[in-house]
Design a protein around this motif. Sequence first.
Motif, mmCIF file in Angstrom:
data_model
loop_
_atom_site.group_PDB
_atom_site.id
_atom_site.type_symbol
_atom_site.label_atom_id
_atom_site.label_comp_id
_atom_site.label_asym_id
_atom_site.label_seq_id
_atom_site.Cartn_x
_atom_site.Cartn_y
_atom_site.Cartn_z
ATOM 1 N N GLU A 187 -36.455 -37.629 -8.661
ATOM 2 C CA GLU A 187 -35.162 -36.996 -8.921
ATOM 3 C C GLU A 187 -35.210 -36.117 -10.173
ATOM 4 O O GLU A 187 -34.433 -35.166 -10.294
ATOM 5 C CB GLU A 187 -34.069 -38.045 -9.065
ATOM 6 N N MET A 212 -36.460 -32.477 -9.017
ATOM 7 C CA MET A 212 -35.745 -31.703 -8.001
ATOM 8 C C MET A 212 -35.275 -30.344 -8.510
ATOM 9 O O MET A 212 -35.082 -29.415 -7.728
ATOM 10 C CB MET A 212 -34.547 -32.502 -7.472
ATOM 11 N N PRO A 255 -36.685 -32.255 -0.386
ATOM 12 C CA PRO A 255 -36.684 -33.444 -1.264
ATOM 13 C C PRO A 255 -37.806 -34.435 -0.945
ATOM 14 O O PRO A 255 -38.411 -34.999 -1.856
ATOM 15 C CB PRO A 255 -35.305 -34.065 -1.024
ATOM 16 N N GLU A 258 -40.936 -35.641 -3.402
ATOM 17 C CA GLU A 258 -41.258 -37.034 -3.700
ATOM 18 C C GLU A 258 -42.733 -37.312 -3.405
ATOM 19 O O GLU A 258 -43.408 -38.013 -4.170
ATOM 20 C CB GLU A 258 -40.362 -37.962 -2.871
#
Length: 384
Positions: free
Chosen positions: A179, A182, A236, A240
Motif C-alpha cells: 500500500e 501504490m 494493485p 503487490e
Amino acid sequence: MANRFILNETSYFGAGARENAVTEVKARGLKKILFVTDKVLLDCGVATKVTQCLEEGGVAFEIYSEIKANPTVKNVQDGVAKYKECGADGLIAVGGGSVMDTAKAISIIIANPEFADVVSLEGVADTKNKGVPLIALPTTSGTAAEVTINYVITDEVHKKKMVCVDPHDIPVVAIVDSELMMGMPKGLCASTGMDALTHAIEGYITPGAWELSDMVELRAIELIHESLYNSVNGDPKARETMALAQYIAGMGFSNVGLGIVHSMAHPLGAFYDTPHGVANALLLPYVLEYNAESPAKPKYRAIAKAMGVEGTEKMTEDEAVKAAIDAVRALSLSIDIPQKLGEIGVKEEDLQDLSVAAFNDVCTGGNPRPTSPEEILEIYKKAF
C-alpha cells in the motif's frame, strides 16, 4: 568454504503490514524514534500512513527528511546530528533506496562514532558494533535496501558514489507493505522495477552465486517478468507481486554480490545525479551482451526461460543468450526505459572518467567476466 546468508531478524509482508512497526518498536523497548523519510513522501501523504500508526500507537518520534535522491555525506551527518539532538534510540526509514541508505549510515555511525566522517565507511568497513535498531519500510519496488547489507552514499567533493558493505547495517525489521507503493508514478515504478531485475540477474550470474541464491534470483526474475508491465500501469495486484519480487531479489544479491551494471551505474549517479534504477535499466542489456563471454554463459538459458521465453530447451547456447538479452530489452522498451546514454544527459567527453570510476567500484569484483577500464569504456560507448 562456507556460504553465508544474512537476512533481517524479522520481516512482514502484505497490504497494511505497516501497523507492525508499532508492535516492533514496543517489543524492542524503544522510547523515541528518528523517522527518516523525504519531503516528497511527506507531501504526498505516503509517509503519513506510517506516522499515523505511530501516533495512534503512542510512539514518540521526530522527522528527518533532508535527503537528496542520491544521498550525500552531508545528508548522513545532518541525520546523525538530528538523532543525537532529539534523543532517539532507534530509527524508522520510510522511502526508497536513498532514504533507507541514509538511515543505514546513520544507524552505523551512531553505534560506531569513529566513522563519523562517513567516507571511511566506503567498501567493507571494519565496524565493531551492530547499528542501532532500524525498521525499514520501502515505498518503491526495486532497491531492496530493507533486506541488504549494502548502502550507497555520494561523496560530492570527489564526485563519487561510495558503495558500503557491512553486515552490521541490515535493518532488524523489514516491513514490505504494498500500500506504500501504490502512489509511485509510472516512471519511478518502471525504473525501480528494472533495478530489481538487474539485482536478480547480476546476483544469478556472479561467481559468488550458489544453489540458495540461484533459487531466489530465478524466482525473482519470473515474478518481475510476470508483473512489472502491469505494475507500471497501476494494477494493485501486480504492485503487490513486485513488492515481494524486489525483496526476494535483494535476499540473493545482498549475499552473493553484483557486477558491472552497478559499477557503471554508480558513476552516472555521482556525475549527473541520474536515478539509480534508470542507469541500471539502460545498461543491463549492454552488459549482458558483454558478460555472455564468461563462465556464466550457460545460465542465460535459465534467464530466458524465467523471462517467459518458450522453447529454451531446444535452443543452442548462443540462441539462448540472444533470447535472454532480447527478452530483457523487450521488457525495458515496453515500459519506456531510455535505451541510450545520450538520452539521459550523459556527455561523451566524460566516458573515459566514468570508465575509470566504474572499474574501481566495489561491484566490479563480482562480475562474471574479468574486465578493465578500456573494456568498460567500450560498453559505455556502445550504450551511448
